[in-house]
Design a protein around this motif. Structure first.
Motif, PDB file in Angstrom:
ATOM      1  N   VAL A  55      -8.293 -11.723  16.227  1.00  0.00           N
ATOM      2  CA  VAL A  55      -8.133 -10.490  15.551  1.00  0.00           C
ATOM      3  C   VAL A  55      -9.200 -10.466  14.581  1.00  0.00           C
ATOM      4  O   VAL A  55      -9.419 -11.124  13.541  1.00  0.00           O
ATOM      5  N   MET A  56      -9.971  -9.393  14.459  1.00  0.00           N
ATOM      6  CA  MET A  56     -10.784  -8.631  13.497  1.00  0.00           C
ATOM      7  C   MET A  56     -10.542  -8.026  12.379  1.00  0.00           C
ATOM      8  O   MET A  56      -9.951  -6.838  12.514  1.00  0.00           O
ATOM      9  N   ASN A  57     -10.198  -8.440  11.208  1.00  0.00           N
ATOM     10  CA  ASN A  57      -9.522  -7.762  10.036  1.00  0.00           C
ATOM     11  C   ASN A  57     -10.781  -7.198   9.076  1.00  0.00           C
ATOM     12  O   ASN A  57     -11.615  -8.086   8.576  1.00  0.00           O
ATOM     13  N   ILE A  58     -10.625  -5.833   8.644  1.00  0.00           N
ATOM     14  CA  ILE A  58     -11.440  -5.216   7.793  1.00  0.00           C
ATOM     15  C   ILE A  58     -10.485  -4.546   6.607  1.00  0.00           C
ATOM     16  O   ILE A  58      -9.951  -3.529   7.149  1.00  0.00           O
ATOM     17  N   TYR A  59     -10.653  -5.231   5.649  1.00  0.00           N
ATOM     18  CA  TYR A  59      -9.998  -4.715   4.588  1.00  0.00           C
ATOM     19  C   TYR A  59     -10.524  -4.079   3.535  1.00  0.00           C
ATOM     20  O   TYR A  59     -11.609  -4.484   3.262  1.00  0.00           O
ATOM     21  N   GLU A  60     -10.224  -2.846   2.966  1.00  0.00           N
ATOM     22  CA  GLU A  60     -10.932  -2.017   2.008  1.00  0.00           C
ATOM     23  C   GLU A  60      -9.901  -1.876   0.845  1.00  0.00           C
ATOM     24  O   GLU A  60      -8.478  -1.707   1.271  1.00  0.00           O
ATOM     25  N   GLN A  61     -10.170  -1.992  -0.288  1.00  0.00           N
ATOM     26  CA  GLN A  61      -9.281  -1.576  -1.420  1.00  0.00           C
ATOM     27  C   GLN A  61      -9.958  -0.357  -2.294  1.00  0.00           C
ATOM     28  O   GLN A  61     -11.006  -0.288  -2.224  1.00  0.00           O
ATOM     29  N   GLN A  62      -9.203   0.629  -2.259  1.00  0.00           N
ATOM     30  CA  GLN A  62      -9.394   1.952  -2.930  1.00  0.00           C
ATOM     31  C   GLN A  62      -8.723   2.078  -4.174  1.00  0.00           C
ATOM     32  O   GLN A  62      -7.522   2.276  -4.087  1.00  0.00           O
ATOM     33  N   SER A  63      -9.125   2.726  -5.324  1.00  0.00           N
ATOM     34  CA  SER A  63      -8.741   3.307  -6.227  1.00  0.00           C
ATOM     35  C   SER A  63      -8.581   4.580  -6.542  1.00  0.00           C
ATOM     36  O   SER A  63      -8.186   5.066  -7.243  1.00  0.00           O
ATOM     37  N   THR A  64      -9.450   5.240  -5.615  1.00  0.00           N
ATOM     38  CA  THR A  64      -9.547   6.676  -5.413  1.00  0.00           C
ATOM     39  C   THR A  64      -9.369   6.899  -3.810  1.00  0.00           C
ATOM     40  O   THR A  64     -10.040   6.327  -2.920  1.00  0.00           O
ATOM     41  N   TYR A  65      -8.659   7.900  -3.586  1.00  0.00           N
ATOM     42  CA  TYR A  65      -8.320   8.553  -2.375  1.00  0.00           C
ATOM     43  C   TYR A  65      -9.746   8.661  -1.675  1.00  0.00           C
ATOM     44  O   TYR A  65     -10.252   9.665  -2.057  1.00  0.00           O
ATOM     45  N   ILE A  90      -9.829  -8.112  18.194  1.00  0.00           N
ATOM     46  CA  ILE A  90      -9.007  -7.103  18.081  1.00  0.00           C
ATOM     47  C   ILE A  90      -9.330  -6.537  16.729  1.00  0.00           C
ATOM     48  O   ILE A  90      -9.025  -7.092  15.831  1.00  0.00           O
ATOM     49  N   PRO A  91      -9.812  -5.065  16.437  1.00  0.00           N
ATOM     50  CA  PRO A  91     -10.084  -4.640  15.013  1.00  0.00           C
ATOM     51  C   PRO A  91      -8.810  -4.294  14.522  1.00  0.00           C
ATOM     52  O   PRO A  91      -7.990  -3.406  15.100  1.00  0.00           O
ATOM     53  N   LYS A  92      -8.547  -4.570  13.356  1.00  0.00           N
ATOM     54  CA  LYS A  92      -7.502  -4.216  12.491  1.00  0.00           C
ATOM     55  C   LYS A  92      -7.909  -3.504  11.270  1.00  0.00           C
ATOM     56  O   LYS A  92      -8.331  -4.441  10.332  1.00  0.00           O
ATOM     57  N   LEU A  93      -7.849  -2.319  10.772  1.00  0.00           N
ATOM     58  CA  LEU A  93      -8.750  -1.803   9.849  1.00  0.00           C
ATOM     59  C   LEU A  93      -7.452  -1.379   8.833  1.00  0.00           C
ATOM     60  O   LEU A  93      -6.552  -0.416   9.217  1.00  0.00           O
ATOM     61  N   VAL A  94      -7.633  -1.893   7.531  1.00  0.00           N
ATOM     62  CA  VAL A  94      -6.591  -1.488   6.683  1.00  0.00           C
ATOM     63  C   VAL A  94      -7.257  -1.044   5.200  1.00  0.00           C
ATOM     64  O   VAL A  94      -8.335  -1.782   4.834  1.00  0.00           O
TER      65      VAL A  94
END
Length: 292
Positions: A71-81, A118-122
């Motif tokens: 699994v290829m995990n790509i995590y982003e954190q956003q404080s604005t939508y 497998i890409p998992k985008l969150v």
């Protein structure tokens, strides 16, 4: 009125990345992965971080990415939508696949199919706009002009609201994430009565003694404060840009004011060139050359 800190900050990363994207905190990253995917992996050494460095990828830097088994995990954190995460994650995934193929010396021009993770985008959202969990799709951005044209590309990004009190099951399954959510909540509450630097200090000092991230935050207090100050200044700046956009009637005037505000933030050290370019909808090179 926009409250800006005049501290000269060297730490430009996000606190989320500092907590969940560090080699020293792999156990927390694994806990986050297990909570998101409903798994029970135990060996944090199985994680291979692949987070992109903007110095190598010409201004493109993602928050946290790592491979775990297939699994290829790509995590982003956003404080604005941000509804454009579909195209952004597509760009990140393309770069990371290229990196994976070269690192493993795979031949994508041969007759045999090359196996890829497998890409998992969150996206972990902790803004104040009250957004609910949703799936952000690349296809939502396609300009069809009324034509029924089927796309050959789709990207789906899972956006999860991680504000304290939301998604209790998920936060309960990852203690560091729940504690991070608690910290953000208390920083915001403190910031109503004091500047952001003191708000961060107060939140760290009042954090329950049994919180697992507390020793890490205390031991890296200067870095943590720098990251929080940067992120809050960015969020306030973006909100100001949006408000000015609603009030200003001339598109050209809005653009000039927005670019001048972002450029001023970069010059003062309140925002990185990469983040300013992101808010402006430009590449780093385009933003740096704007107005020349």
């Amino acid at each position: 009125m926009l409250r800006m800190s005049m501290i000269n900050k060297e730490h430009k990363d996000r606190l989320f990345c500092f907590l969940f994207g560090s080699e020293s905190n792999k156990e927390w990253t694994l806990s986050l992965y297990n909570a998101v995917n409903g798994t029970d992996h135990r060996d944090a050494d199985d994680i291979l971080f692949t987070t992109m460095d903007d110095a190598i990828y010409m201004g493109m830097k993602n928050d946290v990415s790592f491979n775990l088994f297939h699994v290829m995990n790509i995590y982003e954190q956003q404080s604005t939508y941000n509804p454009n995460m579909g195209v952004r994650q597509l760009m990140y995934a393309g770069k990371l696949y290229d990196k994976y193929i070269h690192r493993n010396k795979l031949n994508i021009y041969g007759k045999r199919i090359v196996k890829l993770p497998i890409p998992k985008l969150v996206v972990f959202y902790n803004g104040t706009e009250g957004k609910e969990d949703r799936i952000l799709k690349l296809s939502d951005a396609f300009e069809t002009k009324g034509q029924a044209v089927e796309s050959d590309i789709e990207v789906k990004v899972r956006m999860i609201n991680i504000n304290y009190g939301q998604n209790r099951k998920l936060l309960g399954a990852c203690r560091p994430l729940e504690e991070y959510a608690w910290l953000v909540k208390h920083i915001r509450e403190n910031h109503e009565d004091m500047d952001i630097e003191n708000a961060v200090d107060k939140a760290i000092d009042e954090m329950p003694a049994d919180y697992v991230i507390r020793p890490f935050l205390i031991g890296n207090r200067a870095e943590v404060k720098g990251m929080c100050i940067t992120e809050y200044n960015e969020a306030e700046t973006l909100q100001m840009i949006r408000e000015e956009g609603r009030e200003e009637g001339r598109e050209e005037g809005r653009e000039e004011e927005r670019m001048e505000l972002l450029s001023r933030m970069v010059r003062r050290g309140d925002m990185t060139v990469e983040r300013a370019a992101e808010y402006a909808g430009m590449t780093t090179e385009q933003f740096s050359n704007y107005g020349k």
